[in-house]
Design a protein around this motif. Structure first.
Motif, mmCIF file in Angstrom:
data_model
loop_
_atom_site.group_PDB
_atom_site.id
_atom_site.type_symbol
_atom_site.label_atom_id
_atom_site.label_comp_id
_atom_site.label_asym_id
_atom_site.label_seq_id
_atom_site.Cartn_x
_atom_site.Cartn_y
_atom_site.Cartn_z
ATOM 1 N N ARG A 128 0.830 -1.214 0.000
ATOM 2 C CA ARG A 128 0.000 0.000 0.000
ATOM 3 C C ARG A 128 0.859 1.257 0.000
ATOM 4 N NH1 ARG A 128 -2.209 3.640 -1.027
ATOM 5 N NH2 ARG A 128 -4.349 4.388 -0.600
ATOM 6 N N MET A 129 2.024 1.212 0.643
ATOM 7 C CA MET A 129 2.923 2.360 0.607
ATOM 8 C C MET A 129 3.512 2.532 -0.784
ATOM 9 S SD MET A 129 2.758 3.825 3.531
ATOM 10 C CE MET A 129 4.118 4.985 3.367
ATOM 11 N N LEU A 130 3.910 1.435 -1.421
ATOM 12 C CA LEU A 130 4.457 1.519 -2.769
ATOM 13 C C LEU A 130 3.425 2.108 -3.723
ATOM 14 C CD1 LEU A 130 6.796 0.948 -4.692
ATOM 15 C CD2 LEU A 130 5.909 -1.373 -4.989
ATOM 16 N N THR A 131 2.171 1.702 -3.559
ATOM 17 C CA THR A 131 1.092 2.276 -4.372
ATOM 18 C C THR A 131 1.015 3.784 -4.169
ATOM 19 O OG1 THR A 131 -0.228 0.250 -4.342
ATOM 20 C CG2 THR A 131 -1.407 2.308 -4.742
ATOM 21 N N ALA A 132 1.162 4.226 -2.921
ATOM 22 C CA ALA A 132 1.113 5.665 -2.626
ATOM 23 C C ALA A 132 2.260 6.408 -3.298
ATOM 24 C CB ALA A 132 1.137 5.887 -1.120
ATOM 25 N N TYR A 133 3.445 5.847 -3.261
ATOM 26 C CA TYR A 133 4.600 6.498 -3.889
ATOM 27 C C TYR A 133 4.384 6.633 -5.397
ATOM 28 C CZ TYR A 133 6.831 4.856 0.470
ATOM 29 O OH TYR A 133 7.126 4.568 1.779
ATOM 30 N N LYS A 134 3.957 5.550 -6.015
ATOM 31 C CA LYS A 134 3.768 5.568 -7.465
ATOM 32 C C LYS A 134 2.646 6.520 -7.858
ATOM 33 C CE LYS A 134 5.552 0.909 -8.389
ATOM 34 N NZ LYS A 134 5.258 -0.456 -8.906
ATOM 35 N N LYS A 135 1.584 6.527 -7.082
ATOM 36 C CA LYS A 135 0.450 7.406 -7.353
ATOM 37 C C LYS A 135 0.865 8.870 -7.239
ATOM 38 C CE LYS A 135 -4.308 8.180 -5.690
ATOM 39 N NZ LYS A 135 -5.309 7.753 -4.678
ATOM 40 N N ALA A 136 1.613 9.205 -6.207
ATOM 41 C CA ALA A 136 2.051 10.588 -6.013
ATOM 42 C C ALA A 136 2.975 11.044 -7.133
ATOM 43 C CB ALA A 136 2.745 10.719 -4.659
ATOM 44 N N ALA A 137 3.883 10.165 -7.549
ATOM 45 C CA ALA A 137 4.808 10.514 -8.632
ATOM 46 C C ALA A 137 4.047 10.806 -9.916
ATOM 47 C CB ALA A 137 5.812 9.382 -8.850
ATOM 48 N N ALA A 138 2.940 10.075 -10.132
ATOM 49 C CA ALA A 138 2.133 10.287 -11.327
ATOM 50 C C ALA A 138 1.259 11.534 -11.212
ATOM 51 C CB ALA A 138 1.254 9.058 -11.574
ATOM 52 N N GLN A 139 0.835 11.894 -9.992
ATOM 53 C CA GLN A 139 -0.080 13.010 -9.769
ATOM 54 C C GLN A 139 0.594 14.371 -9.687
ATOM 55 O OE1 GLN A 139 -2.026 11.783 -6.080
ATOM 56 N NE2 GLN A 139 -3.982 11.646 -7.149
ATOM 57 N N VAL A 140 1.859 14.405 -9.286
ATOM 58 C CA VAL A 140 2.463 15.671 -8.888
ATOM 59 C C VAL A 140 2.484 16.696 -10.015
ATOM 60 C CG1 VAL A 140 4.853 15.048 -9.449
ATOM 61 C CG2 VAL A 140 4.371 16.672 -7.569
ATOM 62 N N GLY A 141 2.543 16.246 -11.260
ATOM 63 C CA GLY A 141 2.555 17.177 -12.381
ATOM 64 C C GLY A 141 1.301 18.021 -12.470
ATOM 65 N N LYS A 142 0.205 17.532 -11.913
ATOM 66 C CA LYS A 142 -1.047 18.286 -11.892
ATOM 67 C C LYS A 142 -0.938 19.497 -10.981
ATOM 68 C CE LYS A 142 -5.857 17.739 -10.301
ATOM 69 N NZ LYS A 142 -6.838 16.773 -9.732
#
Length: 369
Positions: A47-61
């Motif tokens: 679940r933490m790895l999912t959070a890291y990957k999700k944040a890396a994908a979202q931050v450009g927004k």
């Protein structure tokens, strides 16, 4: 925020009473059933790895000018700050319980804090109105979270105790007004902003490098024979603790005392750098001397001036205090290809994948097969 110090030292004198071990490459499991501190996704709760990957994908927004953000950067920060919240319950929505609190920053010296931070949130995030303490898996101060916090899981609340929110907040904070985190200098500047300590930067960047290298499994399709035996043996030790003076041709062992920075291997069963290489090559029927400087005298030497591009899978990779003088070699790894090596880097770390550039003083290699 956490501060972990290390020294880049590797190889010691030989020791006996070796005990062989196998550590699973994919799962990171140790023989005692514990979680291996290997630098792969295997040591990060899913679940933490999912959070890291999700944040890396979202931050450009949120920070459109940010470049180079990737999950290993966030993993490196969270590894040092909270050990990925291991031991906590991480709910499906990302909420972490029990909550993670740092020491009260009252200048007492506990947890290396010497500066008083007055309360800014009336205890909303840090659970106390008597002062300030860092919170959550990324150890934000409430005052910093006020500006960096963002809702990463869509529940309309920016909570530093939520994995998605905290990871996105960290990504935004590291991005600043639009850093290019693909540039080494800007990455280090971002980490330094997170914690103003050169030791902290070196530690976090080391973990980032480790996760980056481990995110790409080595391609062994074209590797055969004894070279494959060496590499597979070394890879199988990933997650085994570093032990100063530990390991020999029979496998891992308890080490000796003491490294130049005072680290003892007497209570740690594992490998130092040359113990690992000696064991891996022994499995392929090749005997190596015990210390890295002596191992450089075996096989065909590949000079540093040829560059890392001259290395082939299975080659030994050397590092020296004075490259060009083999007597000053202090470290050795096993080259995998694609710029990666199997590495037992230093006390407090584990056998892992690292880029060849992770260690200072590249001194070439040696080809034994």
């Amino acid at each position: 925020m956490a501060l972990l110090m290390f020294a880049a030292v590797c190889c010691a004198a030989p020791v006996g009473n070796a005990i062989s071990a196998y550590v699973a490459l994919k799962t990171g499991a140790q023989e005692d059933g514990g979680i291996a501190e290997g630098g792969s996704a295997a040591d990060i709760p899913a679940r933490m790895l999912t959070a890291y990957k999700k944040a890396a994908a979202q931050v450009g927004k949120y920070v459109p000018k940010c470049q180079g953000m990737r999950w290993p950067i966030l993993a490196g920060i969270a590894k040092v700050e909270s050990h990925h919240a291991i031991g906590r319950n991480i709910a499906g929505n990302g909420d972490i319980r029990p909550k993670i609190y740092g020491v009260l920053l009252n200048g007492s010296g506990a947890g290396e804090n010497t500066t008083v931070f007055p309360d800014t949130d009336n205890g909303r995030w840090d659970g106390t109105a008597t002062g300030e303490r860092a919170v959550g898996p990324f150890q934000f101060l409430p005052s910093t979270w006020e500006g960096a916090g963002e809702d990463g899981n869509g529940d309309k609340t920016a909570d530093p105790h939520n994995a998605d929110d905290a990871a996105l907040g960290a990504a935004m904070y590291l991005c600043g007004n639009g850093r290019d985190l693909g540039q080494r200098s800007q990455l280090k500047a971002a980490v330094l902003q997170y914690n103003h300590s050169s030791e902290y930067v070196a530690n976090v960047v080391g973990w980032i490098d480790q996760y980056t290298a481990a995110a790409k499994d080595p391609d062994l399709k074209k590797v055969t024979g004894k070279v494959r035996t060496v590499i597979e043996t070394a890879l199988a030790q990933r997650g085994v603790p570093y032990s100063w003076g530990g390991g020999n041709a029979s496998g891992m062992s308890y080490g000796i005392c003491c490294s130049p920075n005072g680290s003892s291997g007497t209570s740690v069963k594992g490998f130092d750098c040359s113990g690992l290489t000696q064991y891996a090559y022994a499995r392929a029927g090749i005997s190596l001397p015990r210390v890295a400087a002596d191992q450089a005298g075996v096989g065909r030497r590949i000079p540093a001036r040829s560059g890392a591009g001259a290395l082939k899978p299975g080659d030994l990779v050397f590092y020296a205090d004075a490259p060009g003088r083999d007597a000053t070699i202090y470290h050795v790894g096993i080259y995998l290809g694609s710029g990666q090596m199997v590495n037992a880097p230093r006390p407090g770390a584990v056998v892992r994948l690292d880029p060849v550039s992770a260690m200072p003083g590249y001194a070439g290699g040696a080809r034994l097969l």
